[in-house]
Design a protein around this motif. Structure first.
Motif, PDB file in Angstrom:
ATOM      1  N   LEU A   1     -12.412  64.658 -38.700  1.00 43.57           N
ATOM      2  CA  LEU A   1     -12.706  63.226 -38.765  1.00 43.57           C
ATOM      3  C   LEU A   1     -12.166  62.541 -40.015  1.00 43.57           C
ATOM      4  CD1 LEU A   1     -16.343  63.385 -37.397  1.00 43.57           C
ATOM      5  CD2 LEU A   1     -14.321  62.561 -36.201  1.00 43.57           C
TER       6      LEU A   1
ATOM      7  N   ASP B   1     -11.348  60.334 -42.884  1.00 44.19           N
ATOM      8  CA  ASP B   1     -11.846  59.051 -43.378  1.00 44.19           C
ATOM      9  C   ASP B   1     -12.853  58.402 -42.435  1.00 44.19           C
ATOM     10  OD1 ASP B   1     -10.223  59.375 -45.549  1.00 44.19           O
ATOM     11  OD2 ASP B   1      -8.594  58.109 -44.762  1.00 44.19           O
ATOM     12  N   GLN B   2     -12.869  58.827 -41.186  1.00 42.06           N
ATOM     13  CA  GLN B   2     -13.813  58.236 -40.230  1.00 42.06           C
ATOM     14  C   GLN B   2     -15.268  58.551 -40.572  1.00 42.06           C
ATOM     15  OE1 GLN B   2     -11.377  59.754 -36.592  1.00 42.06           O
ATOM     16  NE2 GLN B   2     -12.660  58.087 -35.842  1.00 42.06           N
TER      17      GLN B   2
ATOM     18  N   SER C   1     -17.381  55.664 -41.699  1.00 40.97           N
ATOM     19  CA  SER C   1     -17.599  54.522 -40.807  1.00 40.97           C
ATOM     20  C   SER C   1     -19.051  54.479 -40.340  1.00 40.97           C
ATOM     21  CB  SER C   1     -16.667  54.615 -39.595  1.00 40.97           C
ATOM     22  OG  SER C   1     -16.923  55.797 -38.859  1.00 40.97           O
TER      23      SER C   1
ATOM     24  N   VAL D   1     -21.710  54.223 -37.620  1.00 40.64           N
ATOM     25  CA  VAL D   1     -21.795  54.480 -36.181  1.00 40.64           C
ATOM     26  C   VAL D   1     -22.998  53.792 -35.554  1.00 40.64           C
ATOM     27  CG1 VAL D   1     -20.497  56.626 -36.200  1.00 40.64           C
ATOM     28  CG2 VAL D   1     -22.945  56.677 -36.665  1.00 40.64           C
TER      29      VAL D   1
ATOM     30  N   SER E   1     -23.954  56.126 -41.523  1.00 40.48           N
ATOM     31  CA  SER E   1     -22.563  56.560 -41.439  1.00 40.48           C
ATOM     32  C   SER E   1     -22.435  57.737 -40.483  1.00 40.48           C
ATOM     33  CB  SER E   1     -22.056  56.970 -42.822  1.00 40.48           C
ATOM     34  OG  SER E   1     -22.713  58.161 -43.250  1.00 40.48           O
ATOM     35  N   MET E   2     -21.210  57.968 -40.050  1.00 44.85           N
ATOM     36  CA  MET E   2     -20.963  59.109 -39.176  1.00 44.85           C
ATOM     37  C   MET E   2     -21.279  60.414 -39.899  1.00 44.85           C
ATOM     38  SD  MET E   2     -17.530  60.132 -37.061  1.00 44.85           S
ATOM     39  CE  MET E   2     -17.600  58.616 -36.105  1.00 44.85           C
TER      40      MET E   2
END
Length: 275
Positions: A93, A95-96, A99, A101, A106-107
């Motif tokens: 994942l 840098d995701q 994010s 979610v 965050s994820m």
């Protein structure tokens, strides 16, 4: 807990205190099969990763585990699984992970908590397998005896409920109640508890009875019997006999709501909200 706090993950920091004494060794191939079967049933998305980690570290282990070696291996294995899950998350994942979610989550945080739940499940599963291997032949014989007794009592209750018994006025009394057919295995719970089946009838917890306490559900008569309740008391409670100990606190009031319990040996009867 305030509105913005995350729910506690129960068991997150739990670790077994000490190894168990295995009654017989656990072959490592059988252990692998049990672990992967559990994963297939409960967490199939992790099958490939966990199987590869197992195969990578199992080579240095003996062909069979004893209690101490299984205890040590379990911790090494779960630590490796945790590292593998983290590496998989970061490499997949990137840098995701930063994010959002769901609002304010965050994820990375979401996956961290899912990983924590998964590791708790895995640790419990491996400890359950250790307990299974620690069961002795004597314990299995005791369980069989208690399960057979429970089934025999159930058979007698079924006959009473379906056929009934003749009453002095010429009618028939059939009674009612919940039986334990197909749930006799609950007797094994008592093995792990401190029992005092020979406590006097007037004993109470802390006053003549110093064992553990249980609160069987409606179909768990077997557990009550395993703790020290008797078939006679169970029959008296189900038939509403005047001498039943399930009298609701009223002397000679009989079986009341036909609940089953034996406070003098640590069996707490169910309560009924109905009058």
């Amino acid at each position: 807990m305030s509105q913005g706090d995350l729910p506690e993950i129960f068991g997150l920091t739990w670790r077994p205190d000490a190894p168990l004494d295995f009654f017989q060794p656990l072959p490592k191939d059988a252990a692998r099969s049990e672990v992967l079967t559990f994963l297939a049933q409960q967490h199939d998305a992790h099958l490939f990763l966990v199987a590869n980690i197992w195969d990578h570290i199992i080579g240095a282990e003996p062909e069979t585990f004893e209690g101490a070696s299984w205890h040590a291996f379990s911790e090494r294995f779960l630590e490796a699984v945790e590292r593998g899950l983290k590496k998989q998350m970061e490499s997949t994942l990137g840098d995701q992970l930063d994010s959002e979610v769901i609002p304010r989550r965050s994820m990375a945080l979401m996956l961290e908590r899912r990983r924590a739940h998964f590791l708790v499940d895995m640790r419990l599963m491996m400890r359950r397998l250790a307990h299974y291997m620690a069961v002795s032949v004597g314990q299995r014989m005791e369980w069989q005896r208690m399960m057979t007794r429970t089934r025999c009592l159930d058979g007698a209750l079924k006959e009473l409920f379906t056929e009934g018994v003749e009453t002095p006025d010429g009618g028939r009394f059939g009674g009612k109640g919940f039986r334990s057919t197909w749930q006799e295995g609950v007797v094994a719970v008592a093995t792990a508890l401190h029992r005092q089946p020979d406590a006097p009838r007037d004993a109470r917890p802390g006053q003549g009875y110093d064992g553990d306490l249980v609160a069987p559900m409606i179909r768990d008569i077997g557990l009550g019997l395993a703790m020290g309740d008797t078939p006679l008391d169970v029959m008296a409670a189900n038939l509403g006999k005047v001498g039943s100990n399930q009298n609701g606190g009223w002397e000679d009031a009989g079986g009341r709501d036909l609940h089953v319990g034996a406070w003098h040996v640590g069996v707490l009867p169910p309560t009924a909200p109905l009058p």
